[in-house]
Design an enzyme around this catalytic site. Sequence first.
Site, PDB file in Angstrom:
ATOM      1  N   CYS A 178      19.203 -49.497  51.010  1.00  0.00           N
ATOM      2  CA  CYS A 178      20.380 -50.318  50.697  1.00  0.00           C
ATOM      3  C   CYS A 178      20.156 -51.352  49.593  1.00  0.00           C
ATOM      4  O   CYS A 178      20.940 -51.438  48.649  1.00  0.00           O
ATOM      5  CB  CYS A 178      20.834 -51.083  51.939  1.00  0.00           C
ATOM      6  SG  CYS A 178      20.439 -50.386  53.526  1.00  0.00           S
TER       7      CYS A 178
ATOM      8  N   HIS B 101      48.418 -63.294  46.744  1.00  0.00           N
ATOM      9  CA  HIS B 101      48.849 -62.791  45.440  1.00  0.00           C
ATOM     10  C   HIS B 101      48.235 -63.610  44.306  1.00  0.00           C
ATOM     11  O   HIS B 101      48.155 -64.824  44.427  1.00  0.00           O
ATOM     12  CB  HIS B 101      50.371 -62.870  45.364  1.00  0.00           C
ATOM     13  CG  HIS B 101      50.924 -62.291  44.113  1.00  0.00           C
ATOM     14  ND1 HIS B 101      50.968 -60.936  43.869  1.00  0.00           N
ATOM     15  CD2 HIS B 101      51.440 -62.898  43.015  1.00  0.00           C
ATOM     16  CE1 HIS B 101      51.503 -60.724  42.677  1.00  0.00           C
ATOM     17  NE2 HIS B 101      51.783 -61.899  42.142  1.00  0.00           N
TER      18      HIS B 101
ATOM     19  N   TYR C  86      26.805 -39.652  51.006  1.00  0.00           N
ATOM     20  CA  TYR C  86      26.982 -40.944  50.340  1.00  0.00           C
ATOM     21  C   TYR C  86      25.813 -41.285  49.417  1.00  0.00           C
ATOM     22  O   TYR C  86      26.015 -41.837  48.340  1.00  0.00           O
ATOM     23  CB  TYR C  86      27.299 -42.053  51.350  1.00  0.00           C
ATOM     24  CG  TYR C  86      26.103 -42.678  52.050  1.00  0.00           C
ATOM     25  CD1 TYR C  86      25.500 -43.820  51.569  1.00  0.00           C
ATOM     26  CD2 TYR C  86      25.588 -42.116  53.227  1.00  0.00           C
ATOM     27  CE1 TYR C  86      24.428 -44.407  52.224  1.00  0.00           C
ATOM     28  CE2 TYR C  86      24.526 -42.686  53.884  1.00  0.00           C
ATOM     29  CZ  TYR C  86      23.941 -43.840  53.373  1.00  0.00           C
ATOM     30  OH  TYR C  86      22.868 -44.402  54.018  1.00  0.00           O
TER      31      TYR C  86
ATOM     32  N   ARG D  50      27.259 -27.250  48.317  1.00  0.00           N
ATOM     33  CA  ARG D  50      27.664 -25.918  48.791  1.00  0.00           C
ATOM     34  C   ARG D  50      28.997 -25.941  49.536  1.00  0.00           C
ATOM     35  O   ARG D  50      29.622 -24.911  49.723  1.00  0.00           O
ATOM     36  CB  ARG D  50      26.566 -25.297  49.637  1.00  0.00           C
ATOM     37  CG  ARG D  50      26.313 -26.038  50.909  1.00  0.00           C
ATOM     38  CD  ARG D  50      25.216 -25.398  51.717  1.00  0.00           C
ATOM     39  NE  ARG D  50      25.039 -26.164  52.926  1.00  0.00           N
ATOM     40  CZ  ARG D  50      24.147 -25.921  53.842  1.00  0.00           C
ATOM     41  NH1 ARG D  50      23.312 -24.910  53.678  1.00  0.00           N
ATOM     42  NH2 ARG D  50      24.051 -26.659  54.910  1.00  0.00           N
TER      43      ARG D  50
ATOM     44  N   GLU E 186      46.357 -57.345  48.688  1.00  0.00           N
ATOM     45  CA  GLU E 186      47.691 -57.604  49.237  1.00  0.00           C
ATOM     46  C   GLU E 186      48.440 -56.303  49.526  1.00  0.00           C
ATOM     47  O   GLU E 186      49.331 -56.270  50.365  1.00  0.00           O
ATOM     48  CB  GLU E 186      48.505 -58.514  48.315  1.00  0.00           C
ATOM     49  CG  GLU E 186      48.889 -57.910  46.984  1.00  0.00           C
ATOM     50  CD  GLU E 186      49.629 -58.902  46.071  1.00  0.00           C
ATOM     51  OE1 GLU E 186      50.630 -59.466  46.527  1.00  0.00           O
ATOM     52  OE2 GLU E 186      49.182 -59.111  44.930  1.00  0.00           O
TER      53      GLU E 186
ATOM     54  N   CYS F 295      15.730 -49.796  54.335  1.00  0.00           N
ATOM     55  CA  CYS F 295      16.818 -50.604  53.764  1.00  0.00           C
ATOM     56  C   CYS F 295      16.295 -51.538  52.673  1.00  0.00           C
ATOM     57  O   CYS F 295      16.835 -51.584  51.568  1.00  0.00           O
ATOM     58  CB  CYS F 295      17.479 -51.412  54.888  1.00  0.00           C
ATOM     59  SG  CYS F 295      18.709 -52.561  54.281  1.00  0.00           S
TER      60      CYS F 295
ATOM     61  N   GLU G  49      26.292 -41.966  45.469  1.00  0.00           N
ATOM     62  CA  GLU G  49      25.921 -43.287  44.932  1.00  0.00           C
ATOM     63  C   GLU G  49      24.956 -43.141  43.763  1.00  0.00           C
ATOM     64  O   GLU G  49      25.122 -43.776  42.712  1.00  0.00           O
ATOM     65  CB  GLU G  49      25.299 -44.149  46.042  1.00  0.00           C
ATOM     66  CG  GLU G  49      26.327 -44.587  47.062  1.00  0.00           C
ATOM     67  CD  GLU G  49      25.762 -45.388  48.216  1.00  0.00           C
ATOM     68  OE1 GLU G  49      26.538 -46.084  48.866  1.00  0.00           O
ATOM     69  OE2 GLU G  49      24.542 -45.309  48.496  1.00  0.00           O
TER      70      GLU G  49
ATOM     71  N   LYS H 261      19.052 -50.047  46.054  1.00  0.00           N
ATOM     72  CA  LYS H 261      20.175 -49.219  45.593  1.00  0.00           C
ATOM     73  C   LYS H 261      21.344 -50.085  45.137  1.00  0.00           C
ATOM     74  O   LYS H 261      21.885 -49.884  44.057  1.00  0.00           O
ATOM     75  CB  LYS H 261      20.632 -48.303  46.723  1.00  0.00           C
ATOM     76  CG  LYS H 261      21.891 -47.561  46.387  1.00  0.00           C
ATOM     77  CD  LYS H 261      22.645 -47.153  47.621  1.00  0.00           C
ATOM     78  CE  LYS H 261      23.364 -48.307  48.283  1.00  0.00           C
ATOM     79  NZ  LYS H 261      23.936 -47.911  49.582  1.00  0.00           N
TER      80      LYS H 261
HETATM   81  C1  FAD Z   1      18.868 -44.522  49.457  1.00  0.00           C
HETATM   82  C2  FAD Z   1      19.396 -45.105  50.738  1.00  0.00           C
HETATM   83  C3  FAD Z   1      20.470 -45.976  50.691  1.00  0.00           C
HETATM   84  C4  FAD Z   1      20.970 -46.531  51.854  1.00  0.00           C
HETATM   85  N1  FAD Z   1      22.029 -47.384  51.763  1.00  0.00           N
HETATM   86  C5  FAD Z   1      22.533 -47.952  52.876  1.00  0.00           C
HETATM   87  C6  FAD Z   1      23.621 -48.876  52.796  1.00  0.00           C
HETATM   88  O1  FAD Z   1      24.148 -49.142  51.713  1.00  0.00           O
HETATM   89  N2  FAD Z   1      24.051 -49.431  53.932  1.00  0.00           N
HETATM   90  C7  FAD Z   1      23.499 -49.151  55.159  1.00  0.00           C
HETATM   91  O2  FAD Z   1      23.906 -49.708  56.170  1.00  0.00           O
HETATM   92  N3  FAD Z   1      22.465 -48.268  55.263  1.00  0.00           N
HETATM   93  C8  FAD Z   1      21.982 -47.671  54.155  1.00  0.00           C
HETATM   94  N4  FAD Z   1      20.917 -46.799  54.253  1.00  0.00           N
HETATM   95  C9  FAD Z   1      20.391 -46.450  55.597  1.00  0.00           C
HETATM   96  C10 FAD Z   1      19.459 -47.534  56.112  1.00  0.00           C
HETATM   97  O3  FAD Z   1      18.452 -47.773  55.163  1.00  0.00           O
HETATM   98  C11 FAD Z   1      18.850 -47.088  57.431  1.00  0.00           C
HETATM   99  O4  FAD Z   1      19.897 -46.757  58.320  1.00  0.00           O
HETATM  100  C12 FAD Z   1      18.003 -48.189  58.076  1.00  0.00           C
HETATM  101  O5  FAD Z   1      16.969 -48.575  57.227  1.00  0.00           O
HETATM  102  C13 FAD Z   1      17.437 -47.691  59.412  1.00  0.00           C
HETATM  103  O6  FAD Z   1      16.576 -48.638  59.949  1.00  0.00           O
HETATM  104  P1  FAD Z   1      15.428 -48.198  60.958  1.00  0.00           P
HETATM  105  O7  FAD Z   1      14.837 -49.459  61.483  1.00  0.00           O
HETATM  106  O8  FAD Z   1      15.941 -47.222  61.912  1.00  0.00           O
HETATM  107  O9  FAD Z   1      14.378 -47.410  60.072  1.00  0.00           O
HETATM  108  P2  FAD Z   1      13.645 -47.762  58.721  1.00  0.00           P
HETATM  109  O10 FAD Z   1      14.280 -48.902  58.031  1.00  0.00           O
HETATM  110  O11 FAD Z   1      13.515 -46.491  58.005  1.00  0.00           O
HETATM  111  O12 FAD Z   1      12.216 -48.269  59.191  1.00  0.00           O
HETATM  112  C14 FAD Z   1      11.292 -47.413  59.791  1.00  0.00           C
HETATM  113  C15 FAD Z   1       9.904 -47.883  59.430  1.00  0.00           C
HETATM  114  O13 FAD Z   1       8.964 -47.225  60.259  1.00  0.00           O
HETATM  115  C16 FAD Z   1       7.801 -46.965  59.501  1.00  0.00           C
HETATM  116  N5  FAD Z   1       7.061 -45.912  60.201  1.00  0.00           N
HETATM  117  C17 FAD Z   1       7.439 -44.617  60.396  1.00  0.00           C
HETATM  118  N6  FAD Z   1       6.528 -43.978  61.164  1.00  0.00           N
HETATM  119  C18 FAD Z   1       5.563 -44.876  61.455  1.00  0.00           C
HETATM  120  C19 FAD Z   1       4.366 -44.831  62.234  1.00  0.00           C
HETATM  121  N7  FAD Z   1       3.991 -43.732  62.881  1.00  0.00           N
HETATM  122  N8  FAD Z   1       3.597 -45.940  62.295  1.00  0.00           N
HETATM  123  C20 FAD Z   1       3.963 -47.074  61.658  1.00  0.00           C
HETATM  124  N9  FAD Z   1       5.083 -47.183  60.930  1.00  0.00           N
HETATM  125  C21 FAD Z   1       5.885 -46.105  60.847  1.00  0.00           C
HETATM  126  C22 FAD Z   1       8.358 -46.572  58.145  1.00  0.00           C
HETATM  127  O14 FAD Z   1       7.380 -46.735  57.134  1.00  0.00           O
HETATM  128  C23 FAD Z   1       9.517 -47.552  58.002  1.00  0.00           C
HETATM  129  O15 FAD Z   1       9.133 -48.729  57.330  1.00  0.00           O
HETATM  130  C24 FAD Z   1      20.374 -46.223  53.107  1.00  0.00           C
HETATM  131  C25 FAD Z   1      19.287 -45.345  53.159  1.00  0.00           C
HETATM  132  C26 FAD Z   1      18.812 -44.789  51.997  1.00  0.00           C
HETATM  133  C27 FAD Z   1      17.653 -43.842  52.065  1.00  0.00           C
END
Ligand code: FAD
Length: 464
Positions: free
Chosen positions: A48, A437, A179, A200, A442, A43, A183, A51
């Site tokens: 997020c 308004h 999405y 597709r 509205e 994020c 975007e 972006k």
């Molecule tokens: C381009 C894009 C735009 C998005 N826009 C939105 C939005 O507008 N609104 C919204 O709500 N969501 C959005 N999302 C989705 C959102 O980013 C994710 O849902 C959210 O970040 C998930 O959080 P998380 O904690 O599950 O994982 P992440 O935030 O992905 O964090 C996981 C972390 O684990 C680390 N990691 C992985 N494996 C290991 C390991 N073995 N050892 C140590 N570290 C590790 C990774 O490096 C990463 O930093 C977007 C995603 C993308 C790709």
Amino acid sequence: MGSFDYDLFVIGAGSGGVRAGRLAAELGAKVGIAEEYRVGGTCVIRGCVPKKLLVYGSRYAASLADAPAFGWSYEALRFDWPTLIGNVHREVDRLNGAYTRTLEKAGVDVILARATLEDRHTVRIVGRDAPVRAKTILIATGGHPAIPELPGAEHLITSNECFKLERLPESIAIVGAGYIGMEFASIFAGLGVKVSVIYRGEQILRDFDGDLRDGLAAAMRRHGVDIRVNTELERIDKEGNGFRVHFKRGDSLHAGLVMAAIGRLPNTAGLGLQHAGVELGWNGHVVVDDYSRSSVENIYAVGDVTDRVNLTPVAIHEATAFSETVFNDKPTPVDHTTIPTAVFSDPEIGTVGLSEEEAREMGHVVDIYKASFRPMKYTLPGREEKMLMKLVVDMDSDRVLGVHILGPDAAEMVQVAAIALRLGVTKAQFDATMPLHPSVAEELVTMRHKWEPPVPVAGSDAAA
Ligand SMILES: Cc1cc2nc3c(=O)[nH]c(=O)nc-3n(C[C@H](O)[C@H](O)[C@H](O)COP(=O)(O)OP(=O)(O)OC[C@H]3O[C@@H](n4cnc5c(N)ncnc54)[C@H](O)[C@@H]3O)c2cc1C
């Protein structure tokens, strides 16, 4: 703590991991967290936040084009990508530092390295000789972009690389119409890049309400985005400074860059989950119960790695519920209903609750209310763009099941509507609400007439 180094060890410092780690530490647990890339996760670092900053940047083009109708004049304006992306990176760096400090302030051990499981209590940290042992382990490793398997797939970039571009291409083909694809299509188009979207399926944005899908596709086409549905990729060849994208039906197009936006996959490969006996689902996600507990008693998982609803607020919510359950003695299941969501395309989508199609599939008999109108801010510039608002209402109970908006500030409106939906709002209560308004919002409380499908004209195809 007995033979354990930590009460909780979190793998992954993204939205879910950071929240869970901090809360558990604040509740008195000894917490370690490992992050292999950058604290903040998808994020903050490549999702997020950067972006949305690019979305803001790309929308100036339309505002500037409309400005003369409001009396503004300007000369010699030009757009500079290195300035925008440089400023975005500075903000990402600031947030990365802030997240790290928040964890450290809460007393969490932040370890910048990859971590894997050796067994249900033992974590191996890359670069360290001795493993650490933790009573509870939280998998919060998120996901990564999927790449289609086809000849030339090595030429594809993903959203990750979009944040690292040194210059903008003249044209880009985006494969996928979820999405993220839509975007980035709007971001690039707003910044003057010629954009093609290759999908597709029948229509963009699978699973969204049909009117939003059709409305966004039509509006983006009017903005010059070349959306090709029912189009399957065959291969990608290098061609000059760019690429030739070949389709299965025989035609092709040239693009400076080709981006894969076909979805995301959970980060579970090589994590050692099999050593601990953690059950994985059909696409590699960690299978969890309502409390985010995996098939192994002391191992939990939150966020995208569980592939429930892959959004930042959901990961944070799951992490908060996990901390309450395990470290505050308050078992808290996660409720995944009524999640508001946006597509920051141009025009923007905001949506909450059931789509018309979902509601009907679930057996609801529904009344549909729709408003399609030109927002006031488009009148002076003469912009022929319509805003769409739609309510899906259960006929028996009068409950509003879904609110769907396409147009400026849709996301902001839907966040507020989500509160009402959560409280079980009825259409009568929408109608009893005083309109504000003049605003576009509205219209949400002034839709009096049920929408009726157009009556087919005798002799037309539709009547056949
Ligand atoms: C381009 C894009 C735009 C998005 N826009 C939105 C939005 O507008 N609104 C919204 O709500 N969501 C959005 N999302 C989705 C959102 O980013 C994710 O849902 C959210 O970040 C998930 O959080 P998380 O904690 O599950 O994982 P992440 O935030 O992905 O964090 C996981 C972390 O684990 C680390 N990691 C992985 N494996 C290991 C390991 N073995 N050892 C140590 N570290 C590790 C990774 O490096 C990463 O930093 C977007 C995603 C993308 C790709």
